[in-house]
Design a protein around this motif. Structure first.
Motif, PDB file in Angstrom:
ATOM      1  N   ASP A 239       0.822  -1.211   0.000  1.00  0.00           N
ATOM      2  CA  ASP A 239       0.000   0.000   0.000  1.00  0.00           C
ATOM      3  C   ASP A 239       0.855   1.259   0.000  1.00  0.00           C
ATOM      4  OD1 ASP A 239      -2.256  -1.539   0.000  1.00  0.00           O
ATOM      5  OD2 ASP A 239      -2.605  -1.390   2.165  1.00  0.00           O
ATOM      6  N   TYR A 240       2.119   1.123   0.387  1.00  0.00           N
ATOM      7  CA  TYR A 240       3.011   2.287   0.453  1.00  0.00           C
ATOM      8  C   TYR A 240       4.233   2.085  -0.454  1.00  0.00           C
ATOM      9  CZ  TYR A 240       0.142   2.708   4.620  1.00  0.00           C
ATOM     10  OH  TYR A 240      -0.935   2.762   5.470  1.00  0.00           O
ATOM     11  N   SER A 241       4.032   1.311  -1.512  1.00  0.00           N
ATOM     12  CA  SER A 241       5.110   1.065  -2.473  1.00  0.00           C
ATOM     13  C   SER A 241       4.602   1.332  -3.887  1.00  0.00           C
ATOM     14  CB  SER A 241       5.604  -0.383  -2.369  1.00  0.00           C
ATOM     15  OG  SER A 241       6.131  -0.662  -1.083  1.00  0.00           O
ATOM     16  N   THR A 242       5.466   1.910  -4.701  1.00  0.00           N
ATOM     17  CA  THR A 242       5.126   2.223  -6.096  1.00  0.00           C
ATOM     18  C   THR A 242       6.345   1.924  -6.966  1.00  0.00           C
ATOM     19  OG1 THR A 242       5.933   4.509  -6.054  1.00  0.00           O
ATOM     20  CG2 THR A 242       3.681   4.128  -5.263  1.00  0.00           C
ATOM     21  N   LYS A 243       6.290   2.409  -8.189  1.00  0.00           N
ATOM     22  CA  LYS A 243       7.393   2.203  -9.123  1.00  0.00           C
ATOM     23  C   LYS A 243       8.661   2.912  -8.655  1.00  0.00           C
ATOM     24  CE  LYS A 243       8.454   2.589 -14.075  1.00  0.00           C
ATOM     25  NZ  LYS A 243       7.974   3.063 -15.393  1.00  0.00           N
ATOM     26  N   LYS A 244       8.504   3.955  -7.817  1.00  0.00           N
ATOM     27  CA  LYS A 244       9.668   4.743  -7.405  1.00  0.00           C
ATOM     28  C   LYS A 244       9.895   4.756  -5.896  1.00  0.00           C
ATOM     29  CE  LYS A 244       9.435   7.838 -11.405  1.00  0.00           C
ATOM     30  NZ  LYS A 244       9.363   9.246 -11.881  1.00  0.00           N
ATOM     31  N   VAL A 245       9.026   4.096  -5.152  1.00  0.00           N
ATOM     32  CA  VAL A 245       9.159   4.066  -3.686  1.00  0.00           C
ATOM     33  C   VAL A 245       8.852   2.657  -3.184  1.00  0.00           C
ATOM     34  CG1 VAL A 245       8.255   4.920  -1.490  1.00  0.00           C
ATOM     35  CG2 VAL A 245       8.538   6.500  -3.415  1.00  0.00           C
ATOM     36  N   ILE A 246       9.705   2.157  -2.295  1.00  0.00           N
ATOM     37  CA  ILE A 246       9.405   0.890  -1.617  1.00  0.00           C
ATOM     38  C   ILE A 246       9.421   1.146  -0.111  1.00  0.00           C
ATOM     39  CG2 ILE A 246      10.062  -1.499  -1.186  1.00  0.00           C
ATOM     40  CD1 ILE A 246      11.606  -1.534  -3.752  1.00  0.00           C
ATOM     41  N   THR A 247       8.306   0.810   0.535  1.00  0.00           N
ATOM     42  CA  THR A 247       8.260   0.812   1.992  1.00  0.00           C
ATOM     43  C   THR A 247       8.308  -0.646   2.431  1.00  0.00           C
ATOM     44  OG1 THR A 247       6.940   2.835   2.059  1.00  0.00           O
ATOM     45  CG2 THR A 247       6.951   1.464   4.042  1.00  0.00           C
ATOM     46  N   MET A 248       9.317  -0.975   3.227  1.00  0.00           N
ATOM     47  CA  MET A 248       9.511  -2.368   3.620  1.00  0.00           C
ATOM     48  C   MET A 248       9.914  -2.462   5.078  1.00  0.00           C
ATOM     49  SD  MET A 248      13.213  -3.119   1.808  1.00  0.00           S
ATOM     50  CE  MET A 248      13.160  -1.795   0.602  1.00  0.00           C
ATOM     51  N   GLU A 249       9.819  -3.648   5.603  1.00  0.00           N
ATOM     52  CA  GLU A 249      10.228  -3.941   6.974  1.00  0.00           C
ATOM     53  C   GLU A 249      11.673  -3.509   7.205  1.00  0.00           C
ATOM     54  OE1 GLU A 249      11.016  -8.036   9.559  1.00  0.00           O
ATOM     55  OE2 GLU A 249      10.493  -8.097   7.423  1.00  0.00           O
ATOM     56  N   LEU A 250      11.932  -2.866   8.324  1.00  0.00           N
ATOM     57  CA  LEU A 250      13.294  -2.488   8.700  1.00  0.00           C
ATOM     58  C   LEU A 250      13.978  -3.689   9.346  1.00  0.00           C
ATOM     59  CD1 LEU A 250      15.444  -0.232   8.950  1.00  0.00           C
ATOM     60  CD2 LEU A 250      14.476   0.279  11.217  1.00  0.00           C
ATOM     61  N   ILE A 251      15.099  -4.112   8.798  1.00  0.00           N
ATOM     62  CA  ILE A 251      15.794  -5.302   9.279  1.00  0.00           C
ATOM     63  C   ILE A 251      16.656  -4.958  10.495  1.00  0.00           C
ATOM     64  CG2 ILE A 251      17.405  -7.144   8.666  1.00  0.00           C
ATOM     65  CD1 ILE A 251      14.649  -7.206   7.254  1.00  0.00           C
ATOM     66  N   ASP A 252      16.379  -5.639  11.589  1.00  0.00           N
ATOM     67  CA  ASP A 252      17.109  -5.420  12.842  1.00  0.00           C
ATOM     68  C   ASP A 252      18.295  -6.383  12.925  1.00  0.00           C
ATOM     69  OD1 ASP A 252      17.861  -4.564  15.336  1.00  0.00           O
ATOM     70  OD2 ASP A 252      16.395  -5.805  16.402  1.00  0.00           O
ATOM     71  N   GLY A 253      19.250  -6.172  12.041  1.00  0.00           N
ATOM     72  CA  GLY A 253      20.434  -7.024  12.021  1.00  0.00           C
ATOM     73  C   GLY A 253      21.624  -6.229  11.535  1.00  0.00           C
ATOM     74  N   ILE A 254      22.749  -6.914  11.336  1.00  0.00           N
ATOM     75  CA  ILE A 254      23.944  -6.219  10.840  1.00  0.00           C
ATOM     76  C   ILE A 254      24.418  -6.902   9.551  1.00  0.00           C
ATOM     77  CG2 ILE A 254      24.605  -5.568  13.179  1.00  0.00           C
ATOM     78  CD1 ILE A 254      26.884  -7.622  12.971  1.00  0.00           C
ATOM     79  N   GLU A 255      25.182  -6.154   8.760  1.00  0.00           N
ATOM     80  CA  GLU A 255      25.677  -6.695   7.501  1.00  0.00           C
ATOM     81  C   GLU A 255      26.627  -7.861   7.751  1.00  0.00           C
ATOM     82  OE1 GLU A 255      27.540  -3.822   5.033  1.00  0.00           O
ATOM     83  OE2 GLU A 255      25.691  -2.695   4.633  1.00  0.00           O
ATOM     84  N   LEU A 256      26.601  -8.812   6.833  1.00  0.00           N
ATOM     85  CA  LEU A 256      27.508  -9.958   6.922  1.00  0.00           C
ATOM     86  C   LEU A 256      28.962  -9.496   6.917  1.00  0.00           C
ATOM     87  CD1 LEU A 256      27.857 -13.035   6.967  1.00  0.00           C
ATOM     88  CD2 LEU A 256      27.770 -13.010   4.466  1.00  0.00           C
ATOM     89  N   THR A 257      29.246  -8.384   6.254  1.00  0.00           N
ATOM     90  CA  THR A 257      30.602  -7.831   6.239  1.00  0.00           C
ATOM     91  C   THR A 257      31.106  -7.601   7.660  1.00  0.00           C
ATOM     92  OG1 THR A 257      30.010  -6.678   4.193  1.00  0.00           O
ATOM     93  CG2 THR A 257      32.042  -5.996   5.285  1.00  0.00           C
ATOM     94  N   ARG A 258      30.231  -7.046   8.512  1.00  0.00           N
ATOM     95  CA  ARG A 258      30.618  -6.769   9.904  1.00  0.00           C
ATOM     96  C   ARG A 258      30.720  -8.052  10.718  1.00  0.00           C
ATOM     97  NH1 ARG A 258      26.479  -2.459  12.020  1.00  0.00           N
ATOM     98  NH2 ARG A 258      27.638  -2.874  13.946  1.00  0.00           N
ATOM     99  N   VAL A 259      29.863  -9.019  10.414  1.00  0.00           N
ATOM    100  CA  VAL A 259      29.929 -10.303  11.123  1.00  0.00           C
ATOM    101  C   VAL A 259      31.268 -10.981  10.836  1.00  0.00           C
ATOM    102  CG1 VAL A 259      28.926 -12.606  11.308  1.00  0.00           C
ATOM    103  CG2 VAL A 259      27.428 -10.613  11.097  1.00  0.00           C
ATOM    104  N   ILE A 260      31.709 -10.928   9.577  1.00  0.00           N
ATOM    105  CA  ILE A 260      32.984 -11.546   9.196  1.00  0.00           C
ATOM    106  C   ILE A 260      34.136 -10.952  10.012  1.00  0.00           C
ATOM    107  CG2 ILE A 260      34.661 -11.731   7.309  1.00  0.00           C
ATOM    108  CD1 ILE A 260      32.251 -11.958   5.383  1.00  0.00           C
ATOM    109  N   LYS A 261      34.093  -9.639  10.221  1.00  0.00           N
ATOM    110  CA  LYS A 261      35.171  -8.963  10.952  1.00  0.00           C
ATOM    111  C   LYS A 261      35.004  -9.052  12.462  1.00  0.00           C
ATOM    112  CE  LYS A 261      35.812  -5.566   7.235  1.00  0.00           C
ATOM    113  NZ  LYS A 261      35.726  -4.123   6.879  1.00  0.00           N
ATOM    114  N   SER A 262      33.795  -9.404  12.904  1.00  0.00           N
ATOM    115  CA  SER A 262      33.488  -9.394  14.336  1.00  0.00           C
ATOM    116  C   SER A 262      34.075 -10.602  15.064  1.00  0.00           C
ATOM    117  CB  SER A 262      31.971  -9.372  14.540  1.00  0.00           C
ATOM    118  OG  SER A 262      31.632  -9.581  15.889  1.00  0.00           O
ATOM    119  N   ASN A 263      34.417 -10.388  16.338  1.00  0.00           N
ATOM    120  CA  ASN A 263      34.858 -11.481  17.210  1.00  0.00           C
ATOM    121  C   ASN A 263      33.793 -11.811  18.261  1.00  0.00           C
ATOM    122  OD1 ASN A 263      37.426 -11.831  16.006  1.00  0.00           O
ATOM    123  ND2 ASN A 263      38.191 -10.007  17.093  1.00  0.00           N
ATOM    124  N   CYS A 264      32.600 -11.264  18.056  1.00  0.00           N
ATOM    125  CA  CYS A 264      31.518 -11.463  19.021  1.00  0.00           C
ATOM    126  C   CYS A 264      31.076 -12.927  19.024  1.00  0.00           C
ATOM    127  CB  CYS A 264      30.346 -10.548  18.663  1.00  0.00           C
ATOM    128  SG  CYS A 264      28.977 -10.650  19.841  1.00  0.00           S
TER     129      CYS A 264
END
Length: 551
Positions: A239-264
């Motif tokens: 209902d809030y997405s068109t050809k020029k706008v996408i409204t989507m769920e905000l992902i509560d995570g981190i990029e895999l790039t940071r996971v690769i570098k992380s020691n957590c």
């Protein structure tokens, strides 16, 4: 006085800009040596010194700089070519992978106009809150965070930059214009087939700037993974997405790039590597619908090691038959038989029989020795090397095959960084075996039969119209048939007899092997009669054929 349309003026200015960028990076000769462009007044009396020419080894770097200087459309073109080493060569494709799509953010007031125009309402009527500082800015779009007024959900909003579609379409028109002329007048560029490259890029970029395509891709991928608990795809809000706008769920995570570098310790890197590999193999081999650019920046990871694929604007699609052929190719690679691999590549129309050269065979033999001795171990880079072997032999690969090779290579690289013992070989073999088992399953046979019957139904439904159309053309003298009806009838009769002979032979064989009924010399009389009858019909068929040939 003749008035030159503004559009034409803009095109001339843009060609002049392109020329200046090419000249700055020592590619001015592409236009200066093109006899067509010698007629352009703004290109006259320009001289190029050979002293300014850079060594050939700098060509990939200079091409990347040209793309960066010319803006969004050319950056996207460079990124597309970075996935096509078969078209531009390995060195150029690797250099173009360095292209970054990060650009300075546009003023929020300009982006706000796009959002409100597309969604048809003021921002404050749609969102409870809206962060005006973008979390990402690329050549085509910017991404913001907000909270929906309707349900209070935190969302990400991807917004296309103003007039970007018009800019890209204008540059596409000039790309086609330049590609055709340069390819026609400058022989040294013909090996790249510039018009074909631009045509493929046009299909790709027009899909990418249509955000409705990306929403559909998200929905398809989410459906494919609905039963896989450790994979998540962002939920779009249609209902809030068109050809020029996408409204989507905000992902509560981190990029895999940071996971690769992380020691957590909360991130189980071995588990993440395994899940990434399994999920990608599923996309390719089972679903036939895969993320075309699964680099670490396009994969998010939750605290519980759930993986989320984002930015699915570009996907690859493999048909059921292609996936089956691919599974066979993978197993042949596993077994390491070069001749069988080449035969499979020919069967898949990846290479032609004329391209089956000793050089290609030698290159694939070397590849087998490197990766596939006794068994498929430590296969990192194997798909990429297979693509390189094709390129070294001037073989232009199908687009989906190259996308697949790049995707698997990216997954392998990420897996190795997460887990040094990461090994894709055995897992890939298992998936291929499962796919081939499915190909032979009753379920697939039922689906194939259903599709066949459906096609036959369509054919039968359209047959009267087709016949009426053909008869009308015959009546109007628009269709000429140069066939002898008697000959056709004779051929039909022979085909019918041949089918009867085959049926009688099969039935007679069954009667003999059944070992039942009356016998003569320990042979079923029914089966013997059938074979004698078949022989007589066969002799008759041969005689009829010889008579037709004599006529």
């Amino acid at each position: 006085m003749k008035v030159i349309p503004k559009e034409t003026n803009d095109d001339i200015k843009r060609i002049n800009q392109i020329y200046k960028v090419l000249k700055k990076n020592d590619f001015g000769y592409l236009i200066e040596e093109n006899t067509f462009f010698k007629k352009f007044p703004f290109l006259r009396n320009r001289k190029k010194s050979d002293d300014d020419k850079l060594p050939d080894e700098t060509i990939p770097i200079r091409i990347r700089k040209v793309c960066e200087d010319l803006g969004p459309a050319y950056i996207k073109l460079g990124q597309m070519l970075s996935t096509r080493p078969d078209l531009v060569g390995v060195e150029i494709s690797e250099e173009l992978q360095k292209l970054r799509d990060d650009t300075p953010a546009m003023d929020f007031d300009e982006m706000k106009k796009v959002i409100e125009s597309e969604l048809g309402s003021p921002i404050d009527e749609i969102y409870d809150s809206f962060n005006e500082m973008p979390i990402g800015s690329a050549s085509i779009a910017q991404v913001y965070t907000a909270k929906l007024k309707e349900n209070g959900k935190e969302v990400a909003i991807k917004v296309q930059k103003p007039n970007i579609e018009e800019i890209i379409k204008s540059d596409l028109k000039l790309m086609k214009f330049l590609a055709v002329r340069i390819d026609k007048y400058l022989y040294k560029t013909k090996i790249y087939n510039l018009p074909s490259i631009v045509d493929e890029f046009e299909r790709s970029i027009l899909k990418e700037i249509n955000f409705e395509e990306e929403v559909r891709n998200m929905e398809v991928m989410a459906k494919n993974f609905e039963d896989v608990s450790y994979i998540h795809i962002p939920i779009p809000y249609n209902d809030y997405s068109t050809k020029k706008v996408i409204t989507m769920e905000l992902i509560d995570g981190i990029e895999l790039t940071r996971v690769i570098k992380s020691n957590c310790e909360k991130y189980d890197k071995k588990l993440i590597a395994q899940r990434g590999m399994d999920s990608y193999f599923k996309q390719v081999m089972i679903d036939g619908f895969f993320h075309a650019d699964p680099h670490p920046g396009n994969i998010m990871v939750y605290d519980d090691n759930t993986i989320c694929y984002i930015d699915v604007g570009m996907v690859g699609i493999l048909t059921d038959d292609v996936r089956g052929n691919l599974a066979e190719l993978i197993l042949l690679l596993y077994n390491g038989n070069t001749d069988n691999i080449i035969n499979q590549l020919i069967y898949m129309d990846i290479i032609s029989p004329t391209q089956n050269t000793p050089e290609l065979k030698a290159d694939i033999n070397d590849l087998m020795k490197k990766y596939y001795g006794a068994k498929l171990k430590n296969a990192n880079g194997s798909i990429e090397d297979l693509v390189k072997a094709m390129i070294n032999n001037d073989i232009v690969l199908p687009r989906e095959f190259v996308m697949l090779g790049r995707g698997l290579t990216l997954i392998e690289e990420s897996g190795r960084k997460l887990n040094p013992d990461f090994d894709t070989g055995d897992e890939l073999k298992k998936v291929a075996q499962k796919l081939l088992i499915y190909q032979a399953s009753p379920k697939r046979a039922f689906n194939v039969t259903s599709n066949f019957l459906l096609e036959m139904g369509h054919l039968a439904k359209n047959l009267p119209n087709t016949m009426n159309s053909t008869i009308s053309k015959l009546d109007d003298g628009q269709l000429t048939l140069n066939l002898k009806l008697e000959w056709l009838m004779e051929v039909a009769k022979q085909i019918t007899i041949a089918i009867i002979i085959a049926a009688v032979i099969v039935g007679s064989s069954i009667a003999i092997f059944a070992d039942r009924g009356p016998k003569l010399f320990d042979i079923s009389i029914i089966g013997l009669i059938g074979f004698v009858f078949s022989a007589a019909l066969g002799i008759y068929l041969v005689i009829q054929y010889l008579m037709m040939e004599m006529d």
